[in-house]
Design a protein around this motif. Structure first.
Motif, PDB file in Angstrom:
ATOM      1  N   SER A 134     -39.052 -29.359  -9.830  1.00 23.68           N
ATOM      2  CA  SER A 134     -38.107 -28.249  -9.696  1.00 23.68           C
ATOM      3  C   SER A 134     -37.860 -27.892  -8.240  1.00 23.68           C
ATOM      4  CB  SER A 134     -38.640 -27.014 -10.442  1.00 23.68           C
ATOM      5  OG  SER A 134     -38.921 -27.335 -11.790  1.00 23.68           O
ATOM      6  N   ARG A 135     -36.627 -27.517  -7.946  1.00 19.63           N
ATOM      7  CA  ARG A 135     -36.263 -27.110  -6.587  1.00 19.63           C
ATOM      8  C   ARG A 135     -36.713 -25.685  -6.276  1.00 19.63           C
ATOM      9  NH1 ARG A 135     -30.095 -27.418  -6.409  1.00 19.63           N
ATOM     10  NH2 ARG A 135     -30.427 -26.903  -4.190  1.00 19.63           N
ATOM     11  N   PHE A 156     -47.748 -21.065  -7.086  1.00 14.83           N
ATOM     12  CA  PHE A 156     -46.673 -21.035  -6.100  1.00 14.83           C
ATOM     13  C   PHE A 156     -46.996 -21.936  -4.900  1.00 14.83           C
ATOM     14  CE2 PHE A 156     -44.552 -16.668  -7.113  1.00 14.83           C
ATOM     15  CZ  PHE A 156     -43.839 -17.270  -8.135  1.00 14.83           C
ATOM     16  N   ALA A 157     -48.249 -21.915  -4.469  1.00 18.55           N
ATOM     17  CA  ALA A 157     -48.638 -22.778  -3.345  1.00 18.55           C
ATOM     18  C   ALA A 157     -48.450 -24.251  -3.697  1.00 18.55           C
ATOM     19  CB  ALA A 157     -50.088 -22.499  -2.947  1.00 18.55           C
ATOM     20  N   ARG A 158     -48.792 -24.611  -4.944  1.00 20.39           N
ATOM     21  CA  ARG A 158     -48.584 -26.000  -5.380  1.00 20.39           C
ATOM     22  C   ARG A 158     -47.100 -26.337  -5.436  1.00 20.39           C
ATOM     23  NH1 ARG A 158     -51.887 -25.373 -10.629  1.00 20.39           N
ATOM     24  NH2 ARG A 158     -50.720 -27.213 -11.306  1.00 20.39           N
ATOM     25  N   ALA A 159     -46.287 -25.392  -5.922  1.00 27.10           N
ATOM     26  CA  ALA A 159     -44.849 -25.622  -5.956  1.00 27.10           C
ATOM     27  C   ALA A 159     -44.301 -25.830  -4.553  1.00 27.10           C
ATOM     28  CB  ALA A 159     -44.150 -24.445  -6.633  1.00 27.10           C
ATOM     29  N   ARG A 160     -44.748 -25.003  -3.631  1.00 26.11           N
ATOM     30  CA  ARG A 160     -44.311 -25.156  -2.243  1.00 26.11           C
ATOM     31  C   ARG A 160     -44.762 -26.495  -1.669  1.00 26.11           C
ATOM     32  NH1 ARG A 160     -45.522 -19.673   1.143  1.00 26.11           N
ATOM     33  NH2 ARG A 160     -43.368 -18.924   1.243  1.00 26.11           N
ATOM     34  N   GLY A 161     -45.951 -26.919  -2.080  1.00 25.95           N
ATOM     35  CA  GLY A 161     -46.433 -28.217  -1.625  1.00 25.95           C
ATOM     36  C   GLY A 161     -45.544 -29.356  -2.087  1.00 25.95           C
ATOM     37  N   HIS A 162     -44.872 -29.145  -3.218  1.00 23.65           N
ATOM     38  CA  HIS A 162     -43.917 -30.140  -3.723  1.00 23.65           C
ATOM     39  C   HIS A 162     -42.521 -29.942  -3.126  1.00 23.65           C
ATOM     40  CE1 HIS A 162     -46.707 -31.858  -6.577  1.00 23.65           C
ATOM     41  NE2 HIS A 162     -46.889 -30.705  -7.201  1.00 23.65           N
ATOM     42  N   GLY A 163     -42.381 -28.946  -2.241  1.00 20.57           N
ATOM     43  CA  GLY A 163     -41.098 -28.723  -1.583  1.00 20.57           C
ATOM     44  C   GLY A 163     -40.203 -27.693  -2.238  1.00 20.57           C
ATOM     45  N   ALA A 164     -40.717 -26.948  -3.228  1.00 16.39           N
ATOM     46  CA  ALA A 164     -39.914 -25.940  -3.917  1.00 16.39           C
ATOM     47  C   ALA A 164     -40.001 -24.600  -3.198  1.00 16.39           C
ATOM     48  CB  ALA A 164     -40.380 -25.778  -5.360  1.00 16.39           C
ATOM     49  N   ALA A 165     -38.947 -23.780  -3.342  1.00 17.90           N
ATOM     50  CA  ALA A 165     -39.001 -22.380  -2.946  1.00 17.90           C
ATOM     51  C   ALA A 165     -39.518 -21.557  -4.120  1.00 17.90           C
ATOM     52  CB  ALA A 165     -37.620 -21.894  -2.521  1.00 17.90           C
ATOM     53  N   THR A 166     -39.950 -20.321  -3.854  1.00 18.59           N
ATOM     54  CA  THR A 166     -40.549 -19.492  -4.892  1.00 18.59           C
ATOM     55  C   THR A 166     -39.964 -18.083  -4.863  1.00 18.59           C
ATOM     56  OG1 THR A 166     -42.375 -18.825  -3.435  1.00 18.59           O
ATOM     57  CG2 THR A 166     -42.726 -20.766  -4.825  1.00 18.59           C
ATOM     58  N   LYS A 188     -48.385 -14.219  -0.257  1.00 21.63           N
ATOM     59  CA  LYS A 188     -48.477 -15.231   0.797  1.00 21.63           C
ATOM     60  C   LYS A 188     -47.733 -16.507   0.429  1.00 21.63           C
ATOM     61  CE  LYS A 188     -53.015 -13.500   2.257  1.00 21.63           C
ATOM     62  NZ  LYS A 188     -54.479 -13.801   2.374  1.00 21.63           N
ATOM     63  N   SER A 189     -47.483 -16.700  -0.878  1.00 26.39           N
ATOM     64  CA  SER A 189     -46.794 -17.907  -1.346  1.00 26.39           C
ATOM     65  C   SER A 189     -45.438 -17.594  -1.968  1.00 26.39           C
ATOM     66  CB  SER A 189     -47.667 -18.654  -2.368  1.00 26.39           C
ATOM     67  OG  SER A 189     -48.896 -19.052  -1.793  1.00 26.39           O
ATOM     68  N   LEU A 289     -29.675 -21.528  -4.006  1.00 33.29           N
ATOM     69  CA  LEU A 289     -29.709 -22.969  -4.252  1.00 33.29           C
ATOM     70  C   LEU A 289     -28.360 -23.626  -3.944  1.00 33.29           C
ATOM     71  CD1 LEU A 289     -31.849 -23.152  -7.509  1.00 33.29           C
ATOM     72  CD2 LEU A 289     -32.503 -23.928  -5.228  1.00 33.29           C
ATOM     73  N   HIS A 290     -27.273 -22.859  -4.026  1.00 37.50           N
ATOM     74  CA  HIS A 290     -25.956 -23.383  -3.678  1.00 37.50           C
ATOM     75  C   HIS A 290     -25.666 -23.280  -2.180  1.00 37.50           C
ATOM     76  CE1 HIS A 290     -24.949 -23.492  -7.982  1.00 37.50           C
ATOM     77  NE2 HIS A 290     -23.899 -24.215  -7.646  1.00 37.50           N
ATOM     78  N   GLY A 291     -26.605 -22.724  -1.421  1.00 38.99           N
ATOM     79  CA  GLY A 291     -26.437 -22.683   0.024  1.00 38.99           C
ATOM     80  C   GLY A 291     -25.657 -21.497   0.553  1.00 38.99           C
TER      81      GLY A 291
END
Length: 337
Positions: A134-135, A156-166, A188-189, A289-291
């Protein structure tokens, strides 16, 4: 390589029984009172956000828990029918699906929730494959699911580790403790914190006591030091996240720790405000997500919240991307201070 999902939503999903308008104080003593409407609808902050995001065109997955009962089947069918992937929606073998009764009185409402399996919802219900796929990862109703809350910072930290925002919408705390030891480490995450004005003030009072003494320059006269949503947002933003506050008819605001950004409300003649804040969340996430830049994202999210009030329940009137974009263009651009 494109990810399978734009958004993973973690949290609560339940039927809402919406009844009203009710008298300000319902009569007990086994008195039967008649009201104009009663509806069975999909509820839960996280579920409404997921449906709103799917309506806006995002590829959405949901992770949470329901019971092995008719209410759980209703939730699963309703989410899937709105385009949300429910392959990770777990079924609790013992505890029932949560159930919420919403009593409406004008623009106000009282919310009664039987938590069912919410307390059992935890990290085991959030597959790592979805965090990696997930993005963006969003969670709602933080204080209703203490087991999940204790592990959310790690998720959340794991998601961020995969490059996702939270992002996180805590929603209300029924105990009114706003536990800083529980929530503080999670922030913090968190990239985006999405409270309403009342929640922002309560969170700031416990997470950053004494730090909201100075109102941000340019805030309205009514936003007195330490009391208004701009002050609360500024205090919370100093803890790390971008803080986005939903403020009803006053619109919305965001604070990144240095700059305050505001947008006006989208004019609306609401039929039902249940879930408007969750539709706002969906709009803000979709816009990011659409910028879209922050002022445009705020206006778009405000449009999503306002348009969702056109019908009863949280999901029936959620807008498409084009509908929300058109409505957002009718508001004044976000202002900075």
């Amino acid at each position: 390589m494109p990810r399978p999902f734009d958004l993973l939503v973690i949290g609560d999903a339940n039927p809402d029984v919406v009844v009203g308008p009710v008298p300000r104080t319902p009569e007990f003593g086994q008195r039967e009172q008649l009201v104009d409407t009663g509806r069975l609808l999909l509820g839960g902050s996280a579920a409404i956000t997921a449906c709103g995001a799917a309506r806006l065109g995002l590829r959405v997955a949901f992770a949470g828990r329901v019971g092995d009962d008719a209410a759980g089947a209703f939730v699963r069918t309703a989410l899937a029918g709105r385009g949300v992937d429910v392959s990770a929606l777990a079924t609790d073998p013992e505890l029932p699906t949560p159930l919420t009764t919403v009593l409406t009185h004008g623009a106000d409402r009282a919310i009664l929730t039987a938590p069912g399996c919410l307390a059992a919802t935890g990290p085991q219900d959030v597959p790592d494959r979805l965090l990696a796929a997930s993005r963006h990862v969003h969670a709602g109703s933080f204080f209703l699911m203490p087991r999940l809350a204790r592990s959310l910072g790690d998720l959340f930290a794991r998601a961020r580790g995969h490059g996702a925002a939270t992002s996180l919408d805590t929603n209300d705390d029924p105990a009114q403790r706003w536990d800083p030891e529980l929530l503080g480490p999670v922030l913090k995450s968190v990239d985006h914190l999405l409270p309403n004005a009342a929640e922002a003030r309560a969170l700031a009072a416990t997470l950053a006591p004494g730090s909201a003494d100075e109102v941000s320059e340019g805030a309205p006269e009514g936003d007195r030091p330490g009391t208004g949503p701009a002050s609360a947002a500024a205090a919370l933003a100093r803890l790390g996240p971008l803080v986005v506050v939903k403020d009803g008819a006053a619109g919305a605001l965001a604070h990144d720790g240095a700059v305050l950004t505001r947008t006006a409300a989208v004019p609306a003649d609401p039929v039902d405000t249940v879930g408007a804040g969750d539709s706002f969340d969906a709009g803000f996430i979709a816009a990011v997500l659409h910028g879209l830049d922050l002022p445009a994202a705020l206006s778009f999210a405000a449009a999503c919240g306002a348009l969702s009030t056109r019908a009863h329940g949280g999901t029936a009137a959620q807008p498409t991307w084009d509908e929300a974009r058109a409505a957002a263009l009718t508001t004044r651009p976000g202002s900075h201070a």
